[in-house]
Design a protein around this motif. Sequence first.
Motif, short mmCIF file in Angstrom:
data_model
loop_
_atom_site.label_atom_id
_atom_site.label_comp_id
_atom_site.label_asym_id
_atom_site.label_seq_id
_atom_site.Cartn_x
_atom_site.Cartn_y
_atom_site.Cartn_z
N LEU A 143 -57.07 -9.48 -28.62
CA LEU A 143 -58.53 -9.45 -28.59
C LEU A 143 -59.01 -9.85 -29.98
O LEU A 143 -58.79 -9.10 -30.94
CB LEU A 143 -59.03 -8.04 -28.25
CG LEU A 143 -58.56 -7.44 -26.93
CD1 LEU A 143 -59.01 -5.98 -26.81
CD2 LEU A 143 -59.11 -8.25 -25.76
N PRO A 144 -59.61 -11.01 -30.13
CA PRO A 144 -59.95 -11.48 -31.48
C PRO A 144 -61.21 -10.82 -32.03
O PRO A 144 -62.14 -10.52 -31.28
CB PRO A 144 -60.18 -12.98 -31.27
CG PRO A 144 -60.66 -13.09 -29.86
CD PRO A 144 -59.99 -11.99 -29.09
N GLY A 165 -57.98 -17.25 -22.13
CA GLY A 165 -58.62 -17.90 -23.26
C GLY A 165 -59.92 -18.52 -22.77
O GLY A 165 -60.31 -18.29 -21.62
N GLN A 166 -60.56 -19.28 -23.61
CA GLN A 166 -61.81 -19.90 -23.18
C GLN A 166 -61.84 -21.39 -23.51
O GLN A 166 -61.30 -21.82 -24.52
CB GLN A 166 -63.01 -19.20 -23.84
CG GLN A 166 -63.15 -19.48 -25.33
CD GLN A 166 -64.39 -18.83 -25.91
OE1 GLN A 166 -64.67 -17.66 -25.66
NE2 GLN A 166 -65.15 -19.60 -26.68
N PHE A 167 -62.45 -22.13 -22.63
CA PHE A 167 -62.82 -23.52 -22.93
C PHE A 167 -64.28 -23.51 -23.35
O PHE A 167 -65.10 -22.81 -22.74
CB PHE A 167 -62.67 -24.41 -21.69
CG PHE A 167 -61.27 -24.89 -21.44
CD1 PHE A 167 -60.64 -25.72 -22.34
CD2 PHE A 167 -60.58 -24.50 -20.30
CE1 PHE A 167 -59.34 -26.16 -22.12
CE2 PHE A 167 -59.29 -24.94 -20.06
CZ PHE A 167 -58.66 -25.77 -20.98
N VAL A 224 -60.69 -18.63 -18.90
CA VAL A 224 -59.62 -19.26 -18.11
C VAL A 224 -58.31 -18.51 -18.34
O VAL A 224 -58.00 -18.13 -19.47
CB VAL A 224 -59.44 -20.73 -18.58
CG1 VAL A 224 -58.29 -21.40 -17.85
CG2 VAL A 224 -60.72 -21.53 -18.38
N GLN A 225 -57.56 -18.29 -17.25
CA GLN A 225 -56.22 -17.72 -17.42
C GLN A 225 -55.32 -18.76 -18.07
O GLN A 225 -55.42 -19.95 -17.76
CB GLN A 225 -55.66 -17.33 -16.07
CG GLN A 225 -56.26 -16.03 -15.56
CD GLN A 225 -55.35 -15.33 -14.58
OE1 GLN A 225 -54.86 -15.99 -13.68
NE2 GLN A 225 -55.16 -14.04 -14.75
N ARG A 226 -54.44 -18.31 -18.94
CA ARG A 226 -53.60 -19.26 -19.68
C ARG A 226 -52.80 -20.15 -18.72
O ARG A 226 -52.69 -21.35 -18.94
CB ARG A 226 -52.62 -18.51 -20.57
CG ARG A 226 -53.20 -18.07 -21.90
CD ARG A 226 -52.04 -17.63 -22.76
NE ARG A 226 -52.42 -16.81 -23.87
CZ ARG A 226 -52.28 -17.20 -25.14
NH1 ARG A 226 -51.83 -18.39 -25.42
NH2 ARG A 226 -52.60 -16.38 -26.12
N ASP A 227 -52.26 -19.56 -17.66
CA ASP A 227 -51.44 -20.38 -16.76
C ASP A 227 -52.28 -21.22 -15.79
O ASP A 227 -51.75 -21.90 -14.93
CB ASP A 227 -50.41 -19.52 -16.02
CG ASP A 227 -51.06 -18.41 -15.24
OD1 ASP A 227 -52.30 -18.42 -15.11
OD2 ASP A 227 -50.35 -17.51 -14.76
N ASP A 228 -53.59 -21.13 -15.93
CA ASP A 228 -54.49 -21.92 -15.08
C ASP A 228 -55.10 -23.09 -15.87
O ASP A 228 -55.96 -23.81 -15.36
CB ASP A 228 -55.61 -20.99 -14.58
CG ASP A 228 -56.26 -21.51 -13.31
OD1 ASP A 228 -55.59 -22.28 -12.58
OD2 ASP A 228 -57.42 -21.16 -13.05
N THR A 229 -54.64 -23.26 -17.10
CA THR A 229 -55.26 -24.24 -18.00
C THR A 229 -55.21 -25.66 -17.43
O THR A 229 -56.22 -26.38 -17.45
CB THR A 229 -54.54 -24.21 -19.37
OG1 THR A 229 -54.57 -22.87 -19.85
CG2 THR A 229 -55.25 -25.09 -20.37
N PRO A 236 -59.06 -18.65 -28.27
CA PRO A 236 -59.08 -17.22 -27.94
C PRO A 236 -60.44 -16.88 -27.31
O PRO A 236 -61.43 -17.57 -27.60
CB PRO A 236 -58.90 -16.53 -29.31
CG PRO A 236 -58.28 -17.57 -30.20
CD PRO A 236 -58.81 -18.89 -29.70
N PRO A 237 -60.51 -15.85 -26.51
CA PRO A 237 -61.74 -15.62 -25.74
C PRO A 237 -62.88 -14.99 -26.55
O PRO A 237 -63.41 -13.93 -26.19
CB PRO A 237 -61.27 -14.67 -24.62
CG PRO A 237 -60.13 -13.93 -25.21
CD PRO A 237 -59.45 -14.87 -26.17
#
Lengths: 205, 70
Positions: A56-57, A89-91, A156-161, A190-191
Amino acid sequence: MTVLGWTRHRTNLPSGVRSLHCGDWTILVSDDPSIQTARHRLAAQVSCFDAGLDFLPTAPAQNIAIYDATSFTRTTDLDALWRKLSDRGQFSVAVRMAADQEHRTQDGRSWLKTRQAQRQRQRHCGTMLADIVAHLKLPTTQPRHTENSASCDVLVQRDDTNRVHNAMQHLARLMQGPPDMRLCVTGLWPPFGFVDLTSKTEAAE
Amino acid sequence: MSLALEMATPQDAIRSSDTALVDVVDGLLRHGVVIRGELWLTVADVDLVFLGLDLLLASPDKMRPEGITR
């Protein structure tokens, strides 16, 4: 010492990052003296995230003292945040248009017309962004607007990137807009946009 | 016309001097809520008065460029 965030993990930390244990939580810190500014903190957090670390950043603009980071583990519901954001994470998604070339106006009336045209472009970007993120069916932050752009963050889930990447490409082909309109996607970050840390103590004051 | 798509990694964005990517990084560094309002007074299709309002709501910590240091 720079606090980068909180994690549940205690092993496989990237080089240059060490952990301080605080109950069930690990506070990630860096002793790198070159980390002086918000942009440096952001770069350090991105390096951790790219190394596969789930955390968590902290907000990059805030240089949180270690005392406060420790306090947050007791006074903030980090568990709920972790359930919501771990492995994610986030786009950053933005719809942009070219800046108006007739920005230098000679009189008040033409300035007003220019301003109206800017507002139209801003609305157009906002509408397009809303359409695009609606197709993704993912959690998003509130849109941000500038004169020539509208943007938001998408969780976004990391494995859904890869799937989301492909969906963006498909949507860019599908959407119809003016020639100077473009879709800009950066990530995976990072989110940051989804970490809302308010301590229970502060909230009660 | 289809939209042009530009994709960049965080590392690209942090190192870049491209305005769009700098904006993205600045957006990540700034946290706050911006309320923006515009009021146009128009008579017979003539714009007479324009009032603009930009209001930034953020905690004092977040308003400081480099955040807080204690």
